[in-house]
Design a protein around this motif. Structure first.
Motif, PDB file in Angstrom:
ATOM      1  N   ALA A  29       1.080  -1.072  -0.155  1.00 18.93           N
ATOM      2  CA  ALA A  29       0.074   0.318  -0.137  1.00 18.93           C
ATOM      3  C   ALA A  29       0.848   1.644  -0.243  1.00 18.93           C
ATOM      4  O   ALA A  29       0.255   2.109  -0.912  1.00 18.93           O
ATOM      5  CB  ALA A  29      -0.624   0.232   0.816  1.00 18.93           C
ATOM      6  N   SER A  30       1.947   1.185   0.829  1.00 22.73           N
ATOM      7  CA  SER A  30       2.829   2.468   1.092  1.00 22.73           C
ATOM      8  C   SER A  30       3.484   2.425  -0.433  1.00 22.73           C
ATOM      9  O   SER A  30       3.831   3.582  -0.589  1.00 22.73           O
ATOM     10  CB  SER A  30       3.487   2.303   2.096  1.00 22.73           C
ATOM     11  OG  SER A  30       3.234   2.125   3.173  1.00 22.73           O
ATOM     12  N   ARG A  32       2.663   1.517  -3.529  1.00 22.73           N
ATOM     13  CA  ARG A  32       1.316   1.999  -4.329  1.00 22.73           C
ATOM     14  C   ARG A  32       1.804   3.432  -4.204  1.00 22.73           C
ATOM     15  O   ARG A  32       1.264   4.281  -5.277  1.00 22.73           O
ATOM     16  CB  ARG A  32      -0.094   1.555  -4.499  1.00 22.73           C
ATOM     17  CG  ARG A  32       0.838  -0.143  -5.261  1.00 22.73           C
ATOM     18  CD  ARG A  32      -1.125  -0.648  -5.410  1.00 22.73           C
ATOM     19  NE  ARG A  32      -1.707  -0.789  -4.479  1.00 22.73           N
ATOM     20  CZ  ARG A  32      -1.214  -1.556  -3.057  1.00 22.73           C
ATOM     21  NH1 ARG A  32      -0.826  -3.093  -3.775  1.00 22.73           N
ATOM     22  NH2 ARG A  32      -2.498  -1.950  -1.975  1.00 22.73           N
ATOM     23  N   ASP A  33       1.294   4.292  -2.878  1.00 30.91           N
ATOM     24  CA  ASP A  33       0.931   5.832  -2.641  1.00 30.91           C
ATOM     25  C   ASP A  33       1.756   6.796  -3.449  1.00 30.91           C
ATOM     26  O   ASP A  33       1.652   6.949  -3.481  1.00 30.91           O
ATOM     27  CB  ASP A  33       0.470   5.441  -1.102  1.00 30.91           C
ATOM     28  CG  ASP A  33       0.044   5.363  -0.655  1.00 30.91           C
ATOM     29  OD1 ASP A  33      -1.244   4.820  -1.494  1.00 30.91           O
ATOM     30  OD2 ASP A  33      -0.327   5.280   0.546  1.00 30.91           O
ATOM     31  N   ALA A  34       3.308   6.149  -2.869  1.00 30.79           N
ATOM     32  CA  ALA A  34       4.629   6.626  -3.486  1.00 30.79           C
ATOM     33  C   ALA A  34       4.173   6.734  -5.175  1.00 30.79           C
ATOM     34  O   ALA A  34       4.827   8.336  -5.578  1.00 30.79           O
ATOM     35  CB  ALA A  34       6.317   6.049  -2.825  1.00 30.79           C
ATOM     36  N   GLY A  36       1.577   7.074  -6.665  1.00 26.49           N
ATOM     37  CA  GLY A  36       1.189   7.155  -7.403  1.00 26.49           C
ATOM     38  C   GLY A  36       0.997   8.948  -6.941  1.00 26.49           C
ATOM     39  O   GLY A  36       0.910  10.251  -7.515  1.00 26.49           O
ATOM     40  N   ARG A  37       1.613   9.430  -5.641  1.00 25.64           N
ATOM     41  CA  ARG A  37       2.303  10.835  -5.768  1.00 25.64           C
ATOM     42  C   ARG A  37       3.423  11.550  -6.267  1.00 25.64           C
ATOM     43  O   ARG A  37       3.134  13.282  -6.600  1.00 25.64           O
ATOM     44  CB  ARG A  37       2.892  10.624  -3.709  1.00 25.64           C
ATOM     45  CG  ARG A  37       2.014  10.693  -2.966  1.00 25.64           C
ATOM     46  CD  ARG A  37       2.597  11.386  -1.460  1.00 25.64           C
ATOM     47  NE  ARG A  37       4.424  10.861  -1.458  1.00 25.64           N
ATOM     48  CZ  ARG A  37       3.757   9.183  -0.791  1.00 25.64           C
ATOM     49  NH1 ARG A  37       2.494   8.919  -0.188  1.00 25.64           N
ATOM     50  NH2 ARG A  37       5.178   8.571  -0.482  1.00 25.64           N
ATOM     51  N   LYS A  40       0.285  10.722 -10.890  1.00 19.72           N
ATOM     52  CA  LYS A  40      -1.245  10.768 -10.677  1.00 19.72           C
ATOM     53  C   LYS A  40      -1.335   9.601 -12.284  1.00 19.72           C
ATOM     54  O   LYS A  40      -0.886   9.106 -13.077  1.00 19.72           O
ATOM     55  CB  LYS A  40      -1.562  12.199 -11.310  1.00 19.72           C
ATOM     56  CG  LYS A  40      -1.387  12.941 -10.674  1.00 19.72           C
ATOM     57  CD  LYS A  40      -1.657  12.798  -8.909  1.00 19.72           C
ATOM     58  CE  LYS A  40      -0.958  14.307  -8.050  1.00 19.72           C
ATOM     59  NZ  LYS A  40      -1.596  14.220  -6.639  1.00 19.72           N
ATOM     60  N   SER A  43      -0.043   3.279 -10.030  1.00 23.90           N
ATOM     61  CA  SER A  43       0.026   2.473  -8.974  1.00 23.90           C
ATOM     62  C   SER A  43       1.499   1.369  -9.098  1.00 23.90           C
ATOM     63  O   SER A  43       1.361   0.563  -8.183  1.00 23.90           O
ATOM     64  CB  SER A  43      -1.373   1.933  -8.152  1.00 23.90           C
ATOM     65  OG  SER A  43      -1.860   0.997  -9.383  1.00 23.90           O
TER      66      SER A  43
END
Length: 204
Positions: A29-30, A32-34, A36-37, A40, A43
């Motif tokens: 999850a972390s 994919r978040d990185a 995504g940041r 945009k 993932s």
């Protein structure tokens, strides 16, 4: 200089991102978040373009990832030309003889140069100014080791049924080199070569 294919560059960046994920101990999850940041709507690194992968790497660096510099290639050892002078060849021939009779474990040029370093203080056979002491030292060493090697070969030939007409190493040396000292290098070398010839003839 040929350019590196784009796919290879992209694959290299993806590998770096995977290394960063492990080193930063990011869960999925972390991770994919990185991504995504950094980009945009993305993932997964595999869905990113090469330029987008650079943004992902920058984000991972911000999180503490420190890419390692590739290890510098070790310099290749200097390859010196082989000393093919008459004296150099003589020294090498005696060294190889010592290896043949088991007095030297390593017959390589590097091992010979190590011996030369101990005897003459230089790192290469071709740098020896006065080769005579080196050659004579090798010959004296061989003269000490040859009698046992000759005796063992005589016994092996006799055990194999080959006719041996010499009563001893000294007798053989006198027979094949009557003008040489029977315990000297030249006579012992002639004795050794005689046995090699006899052994080769028996094996045919």
């Amino acid at each position: 200089m040929p350019s590196v294919p784009l796919e290879r560059i992209r694959a290299s960046k993806i590998r770096m991102i995977q290394v960063a994920k492990r080193e930063l101990d990011l869960d999925d999850a972390s991770y994919r978040d990185a991504i995504g940041r950094a980009v945009k709507g993305k993932s997964s690194a595999k869905d990113c373009s090469t330029l987008q992968l650079d943004r992902v790497i920058d984000e991972l660096k911000r999180l503490g990832f420190k890419p390692r510099k590739p290890a510098a290639a070790k310099p290749k050892p200097e390859r010196r030309p082989l000393d093919t002078s008459d004296e150099g060849s003589k020294a090498r021939a005696v060294w190889l003889l010592l290896a043949e009779i088991g007095a030297v474990r390593d017959p390589s040029e590097a091992a010979l140069n190590a011996y030369v370093r101990r005897q003459a203080g230089v790192d290469d056979l071709s740098w020896v100014r006065d080769m005579l002491p080196v050659i004579e030292g090798l010959k004296a060493w061989a003269a000490r080791k040859l009698p046992a090697a000759i005796q063992a070969r005589m016994e092996a030939l006799a055990a194999a049924g080959a006719p041996i007409r010499w009563a001893s190493v000294r007798d053989l040396a006198r027979s094949v080199a009557p003008k040489r000292k029977p315990d000297g290098f030249d006579a012992l070398l002639a004795a050794w070569e005689t046995l090699k010839t006899a052994d080769a003839a028996r094996s045919q």
